[in-house]
Design an enzyme around this catalytic site. Structure first.
Site, PDB file in Angstrom:
ATOM      1  N   ASP A   1      27.396  54.382  -7.010  1.00  0.00           N
ATOM      2  CA  ASP A   1      26.370  54.551  -5.976  1.00  0.00           C
ATOM      3  C   ASP A   1      25.343  55.559  -6.484  1.00  0.00           C
ATOM      4  O   ASP A   1      25.450  56.087  -7.602  1.00  0.00           O
ATOM      5  CB  ASP A   1      26.986  55.016  -4.651  1.00  0.00           C
ATOM      6  CG  ASP A   1      26.217  54.477  -3.441  1.00  0.00           C
ATOM      7  OD1 ASP A   1      24.969  54.451  -3.498  1.00  0.00           O
ATOM      8  OD2 ASP A   1      26.841  54.079  -2.441  1.00  0.00           O
TER       9      ASP A   1
ATOM     10  N   GLY B   1      24.021  55.582 -10.224  1.00  0.00           N
ATOM     11  CA  GLY B   1      22.850  54.809 -10.611  1.00  0.00           C
ATOM     12  C   GLY B   1      22.371  53.957  -9.454  1.00  0.00           C
ATOM     13  O   GLY B   1      22.874  54.052  -8.333  1.00  0.00           O
TER      14      GLY B   1
ATOM     15  N   PHE C   1      21.660  50.069  -7.969  1.00  0.00           N
ATOM     16  CA  PHE C   1      22.040  48.667  -8.175  1.00  0.00           C
ATOM     17  C   PHE C   1      20.826  47.759  -8.352  1.00  0.00           C
ATOM     18  O   PHE C   1      20.967  46.562  -8.561  1.00  0.00           O
ATOM     19  CB  PHE C   1      22.953  48.143  -7.075  1.00  0.00           C
ATOM     20  CG  PHE C   1      22.526  48.417  -5.649  1.00  0.00           C
ATOM     21  CD1 PHE C   1      21.241  48.158  -5.205  1.00  0.00           C
ATOM     22  CD2 PHE C   1      23.453  48.917  -4.736  1.00  0.00           C
ATOM     23  CE1 PHE C   1      20.870  48.383  -3.891  1.00  0.00           C
ATOM     24  CE2 PHE C   1      23.094  49.153  -3.405  1.00  0.00           C
ATOM     25  CZ  PHE C   1      21.803  48.876  -2.984  1.00  0.00           C
TER      26      PHE C   1
ATOM     27  N   HIS D   1      23.382  42.535   3.304  1.00  0.00           N
ATOM     28  CA  HIS D   1      22.708  42.345   4.599  1.00  0.00           C
ATOM     29  C   HIS D   1      21.615  43.386   4.853  1.00  0.00           C
ATOM     30  O   HIS D   1      20.797  43.199   5.760  1.00  0.00           O
ATOM     31  CB  HIS D   1      23.730  42.329   5.743  1.00  0.00           C
ATOM     32  CG  HIS D   1      24.246  43.677   6.136  1.00  0.00           C
ATOM     33  ND1 HIS D   1      24.691  43.955   7.413  1.00  0.00           N
ATOM     34  CD2 HIS D   1      24.415  44.827   5.441  1.00  0.00           C
ATOM     35  CE1 HIS D   1      25.102  45.214   7.490  1.00  0.00           C
ATOM     36  NE2 HIS D   1      24.952  45.764   6.301  1.00  0.00           N
TER      37      HIS D   1
END
Length: 365
Positions: free
Chosen positions: A228, A254, A256, A274
């Site tokens: 994360d 890091g 995504f 979502h």
């Protein structure tokens, strides 16, 4: 192998009870005059704020040691006895707390989830949803529907995730809320899906790493990587060490949108997709796809919107995405198309006793 909880009812029973509940509610709405049914639904907003007040005041925590008379509970909480009686009268009428014959207040099945120390606690998510910040956004739902966009940038000057990163009081409250929601789906997930068949699992956007930590606790040989943003995982290595998982669980940081760790047998995206538009979700999925070996597995854990007209949790959360993010809840067909555009083949959807499903996908050949 992954252990599962015997306390999770079978999925067919959950569905049958849901259909029965929805049917009774629909029958009630059709039998009473329309204006009365509508007013009853509108006033449930008062109930949600009553639940928030109980969470904010710590009512459930004050009753952990046993029932208390109204005056004793009011002194413990430092609140008006009259105000407390009026709040509890509403909550008790909806079975959120209990009242004994001698007048004392007590915990029951629902109010146990308001305890801050409960195994399955919803206290933090209730505090977030009932906060001034969140309520202010939802008062602008009509604006979000009118424009099709989140109201956050206009109200706060920044999109939600950027605002939360810059204002850690909101960010911390949100992070705790998401961890709180995760406890709701933990047992249903383990009852429905065998995570123990993977050697190395990478949890992308893992937050505080509660899911991956629980997977490793329940498996003998699996290893894990929590991934994360730096400010989210900064304190996690010390927490992992305290849990005795340092040899099996590592923490990497890091974005995504840029790159994710390589070498995983399974990549988990829980409640990530979502939050984002189709274009942004495709970027995330392509980043993950670039890190995966051809035989690796992608596990997307999300609500899958049903295509029926009955109430469903996903229909509420879909509006939450409209108000506060750029994302949306998706149907099975929408997930299948999104995954295909991102280089994946959806192989199966595993339903759980919670609203969440596990969408299992493989890199397309």
């Amino acid at each position: 192998m992954t252990s599962s909880s015997a306390s999770v009812p079978p999925l067919p029973l959950i569905r049958a009870l849901g259909w029965f509940r929805d049917g009774l509610a629909a029958l009630h709405r059709r039998l009473v005059p329309g204006h009365i049914a509508l007013l009853e639904l509108q006033m449930t907003g008062f109930l949600t704020q009553g639940i928030h007040a109980a969470a904010a005041l710590g009512v459930a925590d004050a009753l952990v040691d046993g029932p208390k008379q109204p005056d004793e509970l009011a002194r413990t909480l430092g609140v008006s006895e009259d105000g407390l009686r009026r709040l509890m009268r509403l909550l008790i009428s909806f079975d959120i707390f209990s009242q004994r014959r001698n007048g004392s207040y007590a915990l029951n099945g629902m109010s146990q989830a308001l305890r801050s120390d409960a195994d399955v606690t919803l206290r933090d998510v209730i505090l977030f949803f009932g906060s001034d910040f969140h309520r202010n956004h939802w008062t602008h739902l009509a604006d979000a529907v009118r424009t099709g966009h989140s109201v956050g940038p206009a109200l706060d000057g920044l999109p939600f995730f950027e605002y939360a990163a810059a204002h850690r009081d909101i960010g911390d409250m949100f992070d705790k809320a998401m961890t709180s929601i995760s406890t709701l789906s933990t047992e249903p997930l383990f009852a429905a899906y065998d995570f123990g068949r993977f050697g190395t699992l990478v949890d992308i956007g893992a937050g505080h790493g509660s899911l991956l930590t629980e997977i490793l606790r329940r498996t003998d040989a699996a290893r894990g990587i929590i991934f994360d943003l730096p400010d989210v995982v900064a304190e996690l290595p010390a927490q992992v060490a305290k849990l005795g998982l340092a040899e099996r669980l590592s923490v990497e940081q890091g974005s995504f949108f840029e790159a994710v760790p390589k070498g995983g047998d399974a990549y988990i995206l829980k409640h990530i997709i979502h939050d984002w538009s189709d274009e942004e979700a495709e970027r995330i999925l392509r980043t993950v796809r670039a890190a995966m070996e051809p035989d690796a597995c992608l596990l997307v854990i999300e609500i899958v919107l049903p295509e029926h007209q009955r109430p469903h949790a996903g229909k509420f959360i879909d509006l939450e995405m409209l108000v506060n993010a750029t994302g949306r809840e998706r149907t099975a067909a929408e997930f299948r198309n999104l995954l295909a555009r991102s280089g994946f083949l959806l192989t199966r959807i595993v339903h759980t006793a919670a609203p969440d499903c596990v969408l299992e996908a493989r890199p397309a050949r």
